[in-house]
Design an enzyme around this catalytic site. Structure first.
Site, short mmCIF file in Angstrom:
data_model
loop_
_atom_site.label_atom_id
_atom_site.label_comp_id
_atom_site.label_asym_id
_atom_site.label_seq_id
_atom_site.Cartn_x
_atom_site.Cartn_y
_atom_site.Cartn_z
CE1 TYR A 148 -5.62 -10.00 1.61
CE2 TYR A 148 -5.94 -10.12 4.10
CZ TYR A 148 -6.01 -9.31 2.88
OH TYR A 148 -6.35 -7.79 3.10
CE LYS A 201 -6.51 -5.01 4.74
NZ LYS A 201 -6.50 -3.53 4.58
O1 0WD Z 1 -10.26 -6.67 -3.07
C1 0WD Z 1 -9.76 -5.57 -2.56
N1 0WD Z 1 -9.25 -4.73 -3.53
C2 0WD Z 1 -10.02 -5.13 -1.29
C3 0WD Z 1 -9.06 -4.23 -0.47
C4 0WD Z 1 -10.96 -6.00 -0.31
C5 0WD Z 1 -10.67 -5.61 1.08
C6 0WD Z 1 -10.02 -4.68 1.40
N2 0WD Z 1 -9.30 -4.12 0.62
C7 0WD Z 1 -8.41 -2.85 1.34
C8 0WD Z 1 -6.81 -3.02 1.06
O2 0WD Z 1 -6.17 -3.80 1.76
C9 0WD Z 1 -6.66 -1.33 1.41
O3 0WD Z 1 -6.52 -1.43 2.81
O4 0WD Z 1 -8.74 -1.82 0.75
C10 0WD Z 1 -8.03 -0.83 0.98
C11 0WD Z 1 -7.66 -0.03 -0.30
O5 0WD Z 1 -7.19 -1.09 -1.54
P1 0WD Z 1 -7.50 -0.94 -3.03
O6 0WD Z 1 -8.37 0.25 -3.31
O7 0WD Z 1 -7.87 -2.31 -3.36
O8 0WD Z 1 -6.06 -0.75 -3.62
P2 0WD Z 1 -5.13 0.65 -4.26
O9 0WD Z 1 -5.97 1.36 -5.23
O10 0WD Z 1 -4.02 -0.03 -4.92
O11 0WD Z 1 -4.83 1.29 -2.93
C12 0WD Z 1 -4.19 0.84 -1.74
C13 0WD Z 1 -3.02 1.88 -1.65
C14 0WD Z 1 -1.76 1.88 -2.31
O12 0WD Z 1 -1.58 1.62 -3.71
P3 0WD Z 1 -0.19 0.77 -3.86
O13 0WD Z 1 -0.60 -0.16 -5.22
O14 0WD Z 1 0.59 1.85 -4.21
O15 0WD Z 1 0.01 -0.12 -2.67
O16 0WD Z 1 -2.51 2.26 -0.32
C15 0WD Z 1 -1.76 3.20 -0.43
C16 0WD Z 1 -1.38 3.20 -1.82
O17 0WD Z 1 -2.25 4.18 -2.56
N3 0WD Z 1 -0.53 3.07 0.22
C17 0WD Z 1 0.17 4.13 0.95
N4 0WD Z 1 -0.39 5.11 1.42
C18 0WD Z 1 0.56 5.82 2.20
N5 0WD Z 1 1.80 5.32 2.58
C19 0WD Z 1 1.37 3.29 1.45
C20 0WD Z 1 2.07 4.26 2.14
N6 0WD Z 1 3.48 4.03 2.65
N7 0WD Z 1 1.56 2.13 0.68
C21 0WD Z 1 0.34 2.07 0.16
#
Ligand code: 0WD
Length: 256
Positions: free
Chosen positions: A157, A164
């Site tokens: 991580y 975080k």
């Molecule tokens: O296990 C997990 N999936 C966990 C996720 C466990 C605990 C926390 N999280 C957190 C993540 O760190 C994140 O903060 O939950 C949040 C959402 O994550 P997610 O649903 O797992 O991931 P995803 O569906 O990929 O969405 C995250 C998104 C980005 O996706 P990508 O793959 O393109 O990085 O964050 C957004 C984007 O949609 N994002 C941005 N939004 C605006 N401006 C930007 C940006 N520059 N970069 C990424």
């Protein structure tokens, strides 16, 4: 009538039906909230349009949080649709892939550190600041997503754990700052869920298996479960809760 009836919510971070933000939007829609969405770049707009349609919304606005003008523009544009709103969902996180594998120090560069902190933590405060005029005095709520790697050193991580940790401190400072005007700020620390962002973390499947074998509930959590907790935390039912990190992780964090 749902417990979010009459609330307006802006949801960031929907990338697919697997996104945590999808689970949150689904629960909020079910509980009667009106929704608006953001997308990061043009090639992703169609997917977010589809999500908006599924949730009865036609408000889809661009926002790449690395650009100040897009953060400002987002709330200027949102203000044309809504004279105020109640809920901001920050479901945004990113670190360069090479920083999310192997040794912490191997993947550590000034640039990787800056990118992870900028997109994953600074963006929460920047969005809260730009949203402030539209959220002020409505008993509104801001919610972000964090992970256990903020408090414990977890394999792979790496720099995201630092980002975080910053994000969780950000939640406390924002809660203190915005509390007097009635806005609450909280985080959900979600257990591992297989999303597109998660697939960027090396050996993610191993983390998931470990949780499924050891968490008190002997399973991982779903985006529906995170969504339900998010809907509660952003509703008036949670009016006494701010500055908190709430775990939705099948109890994994309680293990010694
Ligand atoms: O296990 C997990 N999936 C966990 C996720 C466990 C605990 C926390 N999280 C957190 C993540 O760190 C994140 O903060 O939950 C949040 C959402 O994550 P997610 O649903 O797992 O991931 P995803 O569906 O990929 O969405 C995250 C998104 C980005 O996706 P990508 O793959 O393109 O990085 O964050 C957004 C984007 O949609 N994002 C941005 N939004 C605006 N401006 C930007 C940006 N520059 N970069 C990424």
């Amino acid at each position: 009538m749902g417990f979010l009836h009459g609330k307006r919510a802006l949801v960031t971070g929907i990338l697919s039906q697997r996104s945590i933000a999808w689970g949150i939007a689904n629960a909020m829609h079910r509980e009667g909230a009106q929704l608006a969405f953001t997308y990061v770049e043009e090639k992703l707009k169609d997917r977010v349009d589809e999500a908006a349609t599924a949730f009865g919304s036609n408000i889809v606005l661009k926002c790449d949080v690395t650009k100040d003008a897009e953060i400002e523009g987002l709330f200027t544009d949102l203000g044309k649709h809504w004279d105020g709103f109640d809920i901001l969902i920050h479901s945004i996180g990113f670190a360069p892939r090479e920083a999310l594998a192997g040794e912490f120090l191997d993947g550590l560069t000034r640039e990787n550190f800056a990118i992870a902190h900028d997109i994953s933590s600074y963006s929460l405060a920047a969005m809260a600041k730009a949203a402030r005029p539209l959220m002020k005095g409505r008993g509104g709520s801001i919610l972000t997503l964090t992970y256990l790697g903020a408090e414990r050193a977890l394999a792979n991580y790496n720099v995201m754990g630092l980002a975080k940790a910053s994000l969780e401190a950000n939640v406390r400072y924002l809660a203190y700052n915005l509390g007097p005007e009635g806005t609450r700020v909280n985080a959900i620390s979600a257990g591992p869920i297989k999303t597109l962002a998660a697939s960027g973390i090396a050996n993610f499947r191993k983390m998931l298996d470990h949780v499924e074998e050891n968490a008190p509930l002997r399973r991982s959590v779903t985006i529906e479960e995170v969504g339900n907790a998010a809907a509660f935390l952003c509703s008036d039912l949670a009016s006494g809760i701010t500055g908190e990190v709430t775990y939705v992780d099948a109890g994994y964090n309680t293990l010694g």
